[in-house]
Design a protein around this motif. Structure first.
Motif, PDB file in Angstrom:
ATOM      1  N   SER A  72       0.787  -1.242   0.000  1.00  0.00           N
ATOM      2  CA  SER A  72       0.000   0.000   0.000  1.00  0.00           C
ATOM      3  C   SER A  72       0.815   1.287   0.000  1.00  0.00           C
ATOM      4  O   SER A  72       0.569   2.180  -0.820  1.00  0.00           O
ATOM      5  N   PRO A  73       1.803   1.448   0.887  1.00  0.00           N
ATOM      6  CA  PRO A  73       2.527   2.727   0.909  1.00  0.00           C
ATOM      7  C   PRO A  73       3.288   3.022  -0.376  1.00  0.00           C
ATOM      8  O   PRO A  73       3.594   4.179  -0.665  1.00  0.00           O
ATOM      9  N   PHE A  74       3.601   1.978  -1.151  1.00  0.00           N
ATOM     10  CA  PHE A  74       4.375   2.176  -2.367  1.00  0.00           C
ATOM     11  C   PHE A  74       3.497   2.353  -3.612  1.00  0.00           C
ATOM     12  O   PHE A  74       4.019   2.531  -4.710  1.00  0.00           O
ATOM     13  N   VAL A  75       2.162   2.286  -3.427  1.00  0.00           N
ATOM     14  CA  VAL A  75       1.267   2.353  -4.586  1.00  0.00           C
ATOM     15  C   VAL A  75       1.466   3.610  -5.412  1.00  0.00           C
ATOM     16  O   VAL A  75       1.630   3.528  -6.641  1.00  0.00           O
ATOM     17  N   PRO A  76       1.477   4.827  -4.820  1.00  0.00           N
ATOM     18  CA  PRO A  76       1.666   6.015  -5.661  1.00  0.00           C
ATOM     19  C   PRO A  76       2.965   5.985  -6.453  1.00  0.00           C
ATOM     20  O   PRO A  76       3.000   6.398  -7.617  1.00  0.00           O
ATOM     21  N   ALA A  77       4.051   5.489  -5.829  1.00  0.00           N
ATOM     22  CA  ALA A  77       5.337   5.433  -6.522  1.00  0.00           C
ATOM     23  C   ALA A  77       5.342   4.346  -7.594  1.00  0.00           C
ATOM     24  O   ALA A  77       5.891   4.539  -8.691  1.00  0.00           O
ATOM     25  N   LEU A  78       4.711   3.208  -7.307  1.00  0.00           N
ATOM     26  CA  LEU A  78       4.742   2.080  -8.245  1.00  0.00           C
ATOM     27  C   LEU A  78       3.901   2.326  -9.488  1.00  0.00           C
ATOM     28  O   LEU A  78       4.307   1.958 -10.596  1.00  0.00           O
ATOM     29  N   ILE A  79       2.737   2.936  -9.325  1.00  0.00           N
ATOM     30  CA  ILE A  79       1.848   3.106 -10.483  1.00  0.00           C
ATOM     31  C   ILE A  79       2.142   4.394 -11.248  1.00  0.00           C
ATOM     32  O   ILE A  79       1.692   4.555 -12.386  1.00  0.00           O
ATOM     33  N   GLY A  80       2.907   5.294 -10.634  1.00  0.00           N
ATOM     34  CA  GLY A  80       3.340   6.489 -11.344  1.00  0.00           C
ATOM     35  C   GLY A  80       2.200   7.250 -12.003  1.00  0.00           C
ATOM     36  O   GLY A  80       1.238   7.650 -11.352  1.00  0.00           O
ATOM     37  N   LEU A  81       2.293   7.417 -13.322  1.00  0.00           N
ATOM     38  CA  LEU A  81       1.298   8.190 -14.074  1.00  0.00           C
ATOM     39  C   LEU A  81       0.222   7.312 -14.711  1.00  0.00           C
ATOM     40  O   LEU A  81      -0.575   7.804 -15.504  1.00  0.00           O
ATOM     41  N   HIS A  82       0.191   6.039 -14.380  1.00  0.00           N
ATOM     42  CA  HIS A  82      -0.820   5.159 -14.946  1.00  0.00           C
ATOM     43  C   HIS A  82      -2.217   5.588 -14.496  1.00  0.00           C
ATOM     44  O   HIS A  82      -2.418   6.021 -13.362  1.00  0.00           O
ATOM     45  N   ASP A  83      -3.169   5.469 -15.386  1.00  0.00           N
ATOM     46  CA  ASP A  83      -4.560   5.813 -15.076  1.00  0.00           C
ATOM     47  C   ASP A  83      -5.047   4.960 -13.903  1.00  0.00           C
ATOM     48  O   ASP A  83      -4.917   3.733 -13.908  1.00  0.00           O
ATOM     49  N   ARG A  84      -5.607   5.617 -12.884  1.00  0.00           N
ATOM     50  CA  ARG A  84      -6.035   4.913 -11.681  1.00  0.00           C
ATOM     51  C   ARG A  84      -7.166   3.938 -11.956  1.00  0.00           C
ATOM     52  O   ARG A  84      -7.276   2.898 -11.292  1.00  0.00           O
ATOM     53  N   LYS A  85      -8.016   4.246 -12.903  1.00  0.00           N
ATOM     54  CA  LYS A  85      -9.095   3.331 -13.261  1.00  0.00           C
ATOM     55  C   LYS A  85      -8.538   2.007 -13.770  1.00  0.00           C
ATOM     56  O   LYS A  85      -8.960   0.928 -13.332  1.00  0.00           O
ATOM     57  N   SER A  86      -7.585   2.060 -14.683  1.00  0.00           N
ATOM     58  CA  SER A  86      -7.008   0.834 -15.248  1.00  0.00           C
ATOM     59  C   SER A  86      -6.337   0.000 -14.169  1.00  0.00           C
ATOM     60  O   SER A  86      -6.431  -1.233 -14.166  1.00  0.00           O
ATOM     61  N   VAL A  87      -5.657   0.669 -13.247  1.00  0.00           N
ATOM     62  CA  VAL A  87      -4.980  -0.046 -12.164  1.00  0.00           C
ATOM     63  C   VAL A  87      -5.998  -0.756 -11.271  1.00  0.00           C
ATOM     64  O   VAL A  87      -5.819  -1.929 -10.911  1.00  0.00           O
ATOM     65  N   LEU A  88      -7.079  -0.072 -10.921  1.00  0.00           N
ATOM     66  CA  LEU A  88      -8.112  -0.672 -10.075  1.00  0.00           C
ATOM     67  C   LEU A  88      -8.724  -1.902 -10.739  1.00  0.00           C
ATOM     68  O   LEU A  88      -8.903  -2.951 -10.100  1.00  0.00           O
ATOM     69  N   VAL A  89      -9.057  -1.793 -12.020  1.00  0.00           N
ATOM     70  CA  VAL A  89      -9.674  -2.913 -12.735  1.00  0.00           C
ATOM     71  C   VAL A  89      -8.720  -4.106 -12.770  1.00  0.00           C
ATOM     72  O   VAL A  89      -9.108  -5.257 -12.501  1.00  0.00           O
ATOM     73  N   THR A  90      -7.458  -3.866 -13.076  1.00  0.00           N
ATOM     74  CA  THR A  90      -6.468  -4.949 -13.179  1.00  0.00           C
ATOM     75  C   THR A  90      -6.338  -5.707 -11.866  1.00  0.00           C
ATOM     76  O   THR A  90      -6.338  -6.949 -11.835  1.00  0.00           O
ATOM     77  N   PHE A  91      -6.254  -4.965 -10.768  1.00  0.00           N
ATOM     78  CA  PHE A  91      -6.010  -5.639  -9.488  1.00  0.00           C
ATOM     79  C   PHE A  91      -7.276  -6.230  -8.884  1.00  0.00           C
ATOM     80  O   PHE A  91      -7.184  -7.134  -8.038  1.00  0.00           O
ATOM     81  N   MET A  92      -8.444  -5.772  -9.312  1.00  0.00           N
ATOM     82  CA  MET A  92      -9.666  -6.476  -8.908  1.00  0.00           C
ATOM     83  C   MET A  92      -9.729  -7.842  -9.592  1.00  0.00           C
ATOM     84  O   MET A  92     -10.192  -8.824  -9.005  1.00  0.00           O
ATOM     85  N   LEU A  93      -9.251  -7.926 -10.825  1.00  0.00           N
ATOM     86  CA  LEU A  93      -9.208  -9.222 -11.513  1.00  0.00           C
ATOM     87  C   LEU A  93      -8.186 -10.151 -10.852  1.00  0.00           C
ATOM     88  O   LEU A  93      -8.421 -11.364 -10.742  1.00  0.00           O
ATOM     89  N   LEU A  94      -7.060  -9.586 -10.385  1.00  0.00           N
ATOM     90  CA  LEU A  94      -6.095 -10.404  -9.656  1.00  0.00           C
ATOM     91  C   LEU A  94      -6.701 -10.910  -8.348  1.00  0.00           C
ATOM     92  O   LEU A  94      -6.454 -12.055  -7.936  1.00  0.00           O
ATOM     93  N   LEU A  95      -7.501 -10.082  -7.695  1.00  0.00           N
ATOM     94  CA  LEU A  95      -8.186 -10.504  -6.473  1.00  0.00           C
ATOM     95  C   LEU A  95      -9.133 -11.679  -6.756  1.00  0.00           C
ATOM     96  O   LEU A  95      -9.222 -12.622  -5.966  1.00  0.00           O
ATOM     97  N   ALA A  96      -9.848 -11.609  -7.874  1.00  0.00           N
ATOM     98  CA  ALA A  96     -10.734 -12.713  -8.249  1.00  0.00           C
ATOM     99  C   ALA A  96      -9.941 -14.001  -8.436  1.00  0.00           C
ATOM    100  O   ALA A  96     -10.356 -15.084  -7.991  1.00  0.00           O
ATOM    101  N   LEU A  97      -8.778 -13.896  -9.079  1.00  0.00           N
ATOM    102  CA  LEU A  97      -7.922 -15.070  -9.278  1.00  0.00           C
ATOM    103  C   LEU A  97      -7.446 -15.630  -7.943  1.00  0.00           C
ATOM    104  O   LEU A  97      -7.420 -16.849  -7.735  1.00  0.00           O
TER     105      LEU A  97
END
Length: 408
Positions: A72-97
């Motif tokens: 969690s604390p590294f999320v802003p640094a790790l995702i950088g300028l990536h669209d937050r919507k795309s990041v949320l969708v991707t990791f919700m699918l990982l949660l499903a897996l």
């Protein structure tokens, strides 16, 4: 910290008048918390199937919390300028897996491995969702938007854990995790449809994220969050053994108790949440006082089902307001760095879940159910003292503190 201004794609006419994006994020927090907390309602059947102790099974929460706390604390640094919507969708699918892998795990080792993936997903989703209220609602509606987002936490207790417990009774505990896997896919689809593009308005390096702790209000809020969450989960993770062993309740009655607790949590979220927007310190103090009182009293109330239910209602209402009140505290203390502070808060929150579940497991295995509830109460009481002695107001700048010069 490097600041990169980006023209937001959401317009006030589009987003401020529609609550569907906020509801989609709330569905995601519901799914995340249901996935994280499901072992609480299934502690005994999972332990029996995998031939491990209840204390060991409780480590499934610890593992998830530790991973989420690291991420969690590294999320802003790790995702950088990536669209937050795309990041949320991707990791919700990982949660499903991750939930699907949990459902097929033949041993505790493989179940723990699946929970690592769940922890990664949780860390990212929590790290972003906690600070999305100001981006999805106008300033006047931010307290309610934040309350609605965090309603997923309390509603997960109402529908998630009890429903999963019911599914386990009717079918098998593995079926509950298959249901969560499907829900993760549905949540990802909802985010895809409802959320606007959420380009980065700023990026924050690791040093910038940690730098929010120099704000005394933020630091106090983090300490308060850590203590109440550690205390709560030291007790709540092992609530089922308390209800079954000490109160002599059947599995069906335990489900009813968890459901009533969850309903109380929803009431607490929607009562203390908006109140926290107006009177943040008072809402936080009330939430912590209720958790400390309920965990202290529960071991003495087990002779009566009615008394147990009253204590669980107090506990549910109080803890239902913890997430939104502590996050509001953090946001008010440093409104200029909401995403960075929200990511750090999510890390503290999840680390505290892990520590609470771990500490509770040690106490219940060594000293029993009464001792684990007393420990939970004392830890929360320390957090209450910190809240009473602190305040969430933003710190004034040197210019604001300077004495005005008098012209002669």
């Amino acid at each position: 910290m490097s600041i990169v201004k980006t023209q937001p794609s959401e317009t006030s006419g589009d987003i401020n008048d529609r609550w569907s994006p906020v509801i989609a994020v709330a569905l995601s927090t519901f799914t995340v918390v249901s996935s994280e907390m499901m072992p609480v309602g299934l502690l005994t059947p999972i332990a029996d199937t995998l031939s491990v102790s209840e204390g060991t099974t409780g480590l499934s929460l610890t593992i998830t919390g530790i991973i989420a706390a690291i991420v969690s604390p590294f999320v802003p640094a790790l995702i950088g300028l990536h669209d937050r919507k795309s990041v949320l969708v991707t990791f919700m699918l990982l949660l499903a897996l991750a939930n699907a892998l949990t459902a097929i795990a033949p041993s505790f080792l493989l179940l723990a491995s699946a929970r690592i993936f769940l922890g990664i997903s949780m860390g990212v989703v929590w790290g972003l969702a906690a600070g999305l209220g100001p981006r999805l609602a106008p300033s006047a509606r931010v307290p309610f938007a934040t309350t609605l987002i965090f309603s997923g936490v309390s509603i997960a207790s109402v529908l998630g854990v009890p429903l999963g417990t019911y599914i386990a009774m009717a079918l098998d505990w593995r079926a509950a995790f298959w249901a969560l896997a499907l829900l993760g896919v549905i949540a990802a689809a909802a985010l895809t449809i409802a959320l606007p593009a959420l380009p980065a308005h700023q990026t924050s390096g690791v040093a910038g994220t940690a730098g929010v702790l120099r704000n005394r209000g933020v630091a106090a809020g983090m300490v308060i969050t850590a203590l109440v969450v550690v205390g709560h989960f030291a007790g709540y993770t092992y609530a089922r053994p308390v209800l079954e062993v000490d109160a002599g309740m059947s599995a069906g009655l335990v489900v009813v108790c968890l459901l009533i607790y969850g309903l109380a949590g929803v009431v607490g979220n929607f009562t203390l949440g908006p109140f926290a927007g107006r009177c943040t310190k008072a809402a936080t103090v009330a939430a912590l006082a209720g958790v400390a009182l309920a965990t202290f009293v529960l071991p003495f109330a087990t002779a009566s089902t009615v008394a147990v239910l009253v204590v669980l209602i107090v506990w549910g209402v109080s803890y239902g307001g913890v997430s939104v009140s502590t996050q509001t505290w953090i946001g008010k203390a440093d409104p200029a760095r909401v995403e960075a502070s929200a990511a750090l808060w999510a890390g503290v929150f999840n680390a505290s879940i892990a520590l609470g579940a771990f500490a509770g497991g040690l106490v219940i295995d060594c000293a029993g159910t009464g001792a684990v509830m007393l420990s939970a109460s004392l830890i929360t009481l320390v957090g209450l003292i910190v809240a009473v002695m602190s305040r969430p107001q933003p710190e004034a700048s040197p210019k604001m503190n300077a004495e005005p010069r008098t012209r002669v």
